[in-house]
Motif scaffolding. Structure first.
Motif, PDB file in Angstrom:
ATOM      1  N   GLU A  32       0.791  -1.227   0.000  1.00 63.50           N
ATOM      2  CA  GLU A  32       0.000   0.000   0.000  1.00 63.50           C
ATOM      3  C   GLU A  32       0.830   1.289   0.000  1.00 63.50           C
ATOM      4  OE1 GLU A  32      -3.925   1.220   2.451  1.00 63.50           O
ATOM      5  OE2 GLU A  32      -2.260   0.473   3.660  1.00 63.50           O
ATOM      6  N   ALA A  33       1.994   1.279   0.628  1.00 66.17           N
ATOM      7  CA  ALA A  33       2.807   2.492   0.720  1.00 66.17           C
ATOM      8  C   ALA A  33       3.206   3.043  -0.651  1.00 66.17           C
ATOM      9  CB  ALA A  33       4.048   2.236   1.565  1.00 66.17           C
ATOM     10  N   CYS A  34       3.197   2.208  -1.672  1.00 65.77           N
ATOM     11  CA  CYS A  34       3.558   2.648  -3.023  1.00 65.77           C
ATOM     12  C   CYS A  34       2.450   3.455  -3.700  1.00 65.77           C
ATOM     13  CB  CYS A  34       3.921   1.433  -3.879  1.00 65.77           C
ATOM     14  SG  CYS A  34       4.534   1.835  -5.526  1.00 65.77           S
ATOM     15  N   ILE A  35       1.228   3.271  -3.263  1.00 60.23           N
ATOM     16  CA  ILE A  35       0.097   3.953  -3.895  1.00 60.23           C
ATOM     17  C   ILE A  35       0.288   5.465  -3.823  1.00 60.23           C
ATOM     18  CG2 ILE A  35      -2.401   4.360  -3.822  1.00 60.23           C
ATOM     19  CD1 ILE A  35      -2.671   1.505  -2.647  1.00 60.23           C
ATOM     20  N   LYS A  36       0.185   6.096  -4.970  1.00 59.06           N
ATOM     21  CA  LYS A  36       0.329   7.538  -5.166  1.00 59.06           C
ATOM     22  C   LYS A  36       1.764   8.032  -4.957  1.00 59.06           C
ATOM     23  CE  LYS A  36      -4.225   9.471  -4.858  1.00 59.06           C
ATOM     24  NZ  LYS A  36      -4.174  10.373  -5.968  1.00 59.06           N
ATOM     25  N   CYS A  37       2.714   7.113  -4.777  1.00 56.93           N
ATOM     26  CA  CYS A  37       4.128   7.490  -4.694  1.00 56.93           C
ATOM     27  C   CYS A  37       4.859   7.042  -5.954  1.00 56.93           C
ATOM     28  CB  CYS A  37       4.773   6.905  -3.448  1.00 56.93           C
ATOM     29  SG  CYS A  37       4.245   7.723  -1.940  1.00 56.93           S
ATOM     30  N   LYS A  38       4.857   5.729  -6.183  1.00 53.09           N
ATOM     31  CA  LYS A  38       5.409   5.151  -7.415  1.00 53.09           C
ATOM     32  C   LYS A  38       6.751   5.789  -7.784  1.00 53.09           C
ATOM     33  CE  LYS A  38       3.577   5.763 -11.614  1.00 53.09           C
ATOM     34  NZ  LYS A  38       2.739   5.697 -12.793  1.00 53.09           N
ATOM     35  N   LEU A  39       7.690   5.808  -6.838  1.00 56.30           N
ATOM     36  CA  LEU A  39       8.962   6.497  -7.055  1.00 56.30           C
ATOM     37  C   LEU A  39       9.891   5.769  -8.014  1.00 56.30           C
ATOM     38  CD1 LEU A  39       9.397   7.733  -3.407  1.00 56.30           C
ATOM     39  CD2 LEU A  39       8.633   9.048  -5.386  1.00 56.30           C
ATOM     40  N   GLY A  40       9.831   4.449  -8.068  1.00 60.59           N
ATOM     41  CA  GLY A  40      10.535   3.689  -9.095  1.00 60.59           C
ATOM     42  C   GLY A  40      12.005   3.409  -8.865  1.00 60.59           C
ATOM     43  N   ASP A  41      12.554   3.790  -7.732  1.00 62.68           N
ATOM     44  CA  ASP A  41      13.967   3.508  -7.459  1.00 62.68           C
ATOM     45  C   ASP A  41      14.248   2.004  -7.506  1.00 62.68           C
ATOM     46  OD1 ASP A  41      13.112   6.054  -6.280  1.00 62.68           O
ATOM     47  OD2 ASP A  41      15.167   6.214  -5.572  1.00 62.68           O
ATOM     48  N   CYS A  42      13.261   1.211  -7.136  1.00 62.41           N
ATOM     49  CA  CYS A  42      13.371  -0.244  -7.075  1.00 62.41           C
ATOM     50  C   CYS A  42      13.520  -0.881  -8.451  1.00 62.41           C
ATOM     51  CB  CYS A  42      12.135  -0.812  -6.386  1.00 62.41           C
ATOM     52  SG  CYS A  42      10.581  -0.212  -7.113  1.00 62.41           S
ATOM     53  N   VAL A  43      12.951  -0.266  -9.448  1.00 58.99           N
ATOM     54  CA  VAL A  43      12.871  -0.878 -10.782  1.00 58.99           C
ATOM     55  C   VAL A  43      14.245  -1.084 -11.405  1.00 58.99           C
ATOM     56  CG1 VAL A  43      11.991  -0.566 -13.129  1.00 58.99           C
ATOM     57  CG2 VAL A  43      10.570   0.073 -11.171  1.00 58.99           C
ATOM     58  N   GLU A  44      15.112  -0.110 -11.279  1.00 61.50           N
ATOM     59  CA  GLU A  44      16.397  -0.173 -11.973  1.00 61.50           C
ATOM     60  C   GLU A  44      17.347  -1.230 -11.421  1.00 61.50           C
ATOM     61  OE1 GLU A  44      17.873   3.839 -12.371  1.00 61.50           O
ATOM     62  OE2 GLU A  44      16.700   4.012 -14.213  1.00 61.50           O
ATOM     63  N   GLU A  68      15.949  -0.360  -1.807  1.00 63.36           N
ATOM     64  CA  GLU A  68      15.910   0.800  -2.690  1.00 63.36           C
ATOM     65  C   GLU A  68      14.620   1.608  -2.568  1.00 63.36           C
ATOM     66  OE1 GLU A  68      18.475   1.946  -4.527  1.00 63.36           O
ATOM     67  OE2 GLU A  68      19.582   0.313  -3.576  1.00 63.36           O
ATOM     68  N   CYS A  69      13.585   1.031  -2.008  1.00 67.35           N
ATOM     69  CA  CYS A  69      12.294   1.709  -1.917  1.00 67.35           C
ATOM     70  C   CYS A  69      12.334   2.774  -0.813  1.00 67.35           C
ATOM     71  CB  CYS A  69      11.175   0.705  -1.635  1.00 67.35           C
ATOM     72  SG  CYS A  69       9.564   1.497  -1.501  1.00 67.35           S
ATOM     73  N   PRO A  70      12.202   4.050  -1.189  1.00 64.95           N
ATOM     74  CA  PRO A  70      12.286   5.127  -0.197  1.00 64.95           C
ATOM     75  C   PRO A  70      11.082   5.208   0.743  1.00 64.95           C
ATOM     76  CG  PRO A  70      12.139   6.027  -2.432  1.00 64.95           C
ATOM     77  CD  PRO A  70      12.101   4.546  -2.542  1.00 64.95           C
ATOM     78  N   VAL A  71       9.997   4.496   0.425  1.00 60.93           N
ATOM     79  CA  VAL A  71       8.808   4.536   1.300  1.00 60.93           C
ATOM     80  C   VAL A  71       8.552   3.188   1.977  1.00 60.93           C
ATOM     81  CG1 VAL A  71       7.707   6.456   0.080  1.00 60.93           C
ATOM     82  CG2 VAL A  71       7.204   4.104  -0.621  1.00 60.93           C
ATOM     83  N   GLU A 114      -0.411  -8.942 -14.415  1.00 58.28           N
ATOM     84  CA  GLU A 114      -0.904  -9.541 -15.653  1.00 58.28           C
ATOM     85  C   GLU A 114      -1.610  -8.515 -16.533  1.00 58.28           C
ATOM     86  OE1 GLU A 114      -3.379 -12.736 -14.370  1.00 58.28           O
ATOM     87  OE2 GLU A 114      -1.698 -13.902 -13.588  1.00 58.28           O
ATOM     88  N   LYS A 115      -1.955  -7.399 -15.949  1.00 57.08           N
ATOM     89  CA  LYS A 115      -2.759  -6.381 -16.628  1.00 57.08           C
ATOM     90  C   LYS A 115      -1.933  -5.151 -17.026  1.00 57.08           C
ATOM     91  CE  LYS A 115      -6.703  -3.521 -15.174  1.00 57.08           C
ATOM     92  NZ  LYS A 115      -7.701  -3.328 -14.117  1.00 57.08           N
ATOM     93  N   TRP A 116      -0.965  -4.792 -16.199  1.00 59.03           N
ATOM     94  CA  TRP A 116      -0.198  -3.572 -16.406  1.00 59.03           C
ATOM     95  C   TRP A 116       1.046  -3.813 -17.256  1.00 59.03           C
ATOM     96  CZ3 TRP A 116      -0.283  -1.534 -10.663  1.00 59.03           C
ATOM     97  CH2 TRP A 116      -1.559  -1.046 -10.372  1.00 59.03           C
ATOM     98  N   GLU A 117       1.667  -2.714 -17.697  1.00 57.77           N
ATOM     99  CA  GLU A 117       2.836  -2.771 -18.574  1.00 57.77           C
ATOM    100  C   GLU A 117       4.116  -3.047 -17.792  1.00 57.77           C
ATOM    101  OE1 GLU A 117       5.307   0.185 -21.571  1.00 57.77           O
ATOM    102  OE2 GLU A 117       3.220   0.646 -21.119  1.00 57.77           O
ATOM    103  N   ASN A 118       4.919  -3.960 -18.315  1.00 55.15           N
ATOM    104  CA  ASN A 118       6.216  -4.277 -17.733  1.00 55.15           C
ATOM    105  C   ASN A 118       7.169  -3.101 -17.930  1.00 55.15           C
ATOM    106  OD1 ASN A 118       9.133  -5.822 -18.472  1.00 55.15           O
ATOM    107  ND2 ASN A 118       8.095  -6.437 -16.596  1.00 55.15           N
ATOM    108  N   ILE A 119       7.962  -2.776 -16.896  1.00 53.85           N
ATOM    109  CA  ILE A 119       8.942  -1.697 -17.025  1.00 53.85           C
ATOM    110  C   ILE A 119      10.302  -2.184 -16.529  1.00 53.85           C
ATOM    111  CG2 ILE A 119       7.272   0.183 -16.886  1.00 53.85           C
ATOM    112  CD1 ILE A 119       8.104   0.607 -13.962  1.00 53.85           C
ATOM    113  N   ALA A 120      11.352  -1.624 -17.107  1.00 50.91           N
ATOM    114  CA  ALA A 120      12.716  -1.993 -16.741  1.00 50.91           C
ATOM    115  C   ALA A 120      13.528  -0.778 -16.323  1.00 50.91           C
ATOM    116  CB  ALA A 120      13.393  -2.694 -17.910  1.00 50.91           C
ATOM    117  N   GLU A 121      12.948   0.399 -16.470  1.00 50.54           N
ATOM    118  CA  GLU A 121      13.637   1.632 -16.103  1.00 50.54           C
ATOM    119  C   GLU A 121      12.766   2.433 -15.154  1.00 50.54           C
ATOM    120  OE1 GLU A 121      14.581   3.730 -19.677  1.00 50.54           O
ATOM    121  OE2 GLU A 121      15.880   2.133 -20.422  1.00 50.54           O
TER     122      GLU A 121
END
Length: 107
Positions: free
Chosen positions: A7-19, A49-52, A77-84
């Motif tokens: 839940e902490a990611c909701i409305k934050c979506k900072l993305g540091d984790c993705v890279e 890596e997640c700041p929240v 399964e519904k959303w787009e895969n991201i790598a960056e």
């Protein structure tokens, strides 16, 4: 055990984790990121890596966040895969400390 975005990611979506993810198992929704649990290799690189502090190993998931196991599976399964790293919402800083954000999840 896969890692789960909570839940902490909701409305934050900072993305540091993705890279740092070596297998690109993150998926981006309108206002949250999720991990595909079938693709996650439990490397644990994303968690610090997640700041929240929104990412947990499934076996360490707080009781009040258990519904996010199924949400991560279903939404990946519904959303787009991201790598960056993605662009966070403009008001992400205002949401970092907010609790109980489940009702704001945009699927």
């Amino acid at each position: 055990m896969p890692f789960i975005v909570t839940e902490a990611c909701i409305k934050c979506k900072l993305g540091d984790c993705v890279e740092v993810c070596p297998v690109d198992c993150f998926y981006e929704g309108p206002n949250m990121l999720v991990i595909n649990p079938d693709e996650c290799i439990d490397c644990a690189l994303c968690e610090p890596e997640c700041p929240v502090n929104a990412i947990y190993s499934e076996d360490e998931l707080p009781e009040d966040q258990m519904e996010f196991v199924e949400l991560n599976r279903r939404l990946s399964e519904k959303w787009e895969n991201i790598a960056e790293k993605c662009d966070p919402p403009e008001d992400a800083d205002q949401w970092k400390e907010v609790k109980n954000k489940r009702q704001y999840l945009e699927e």
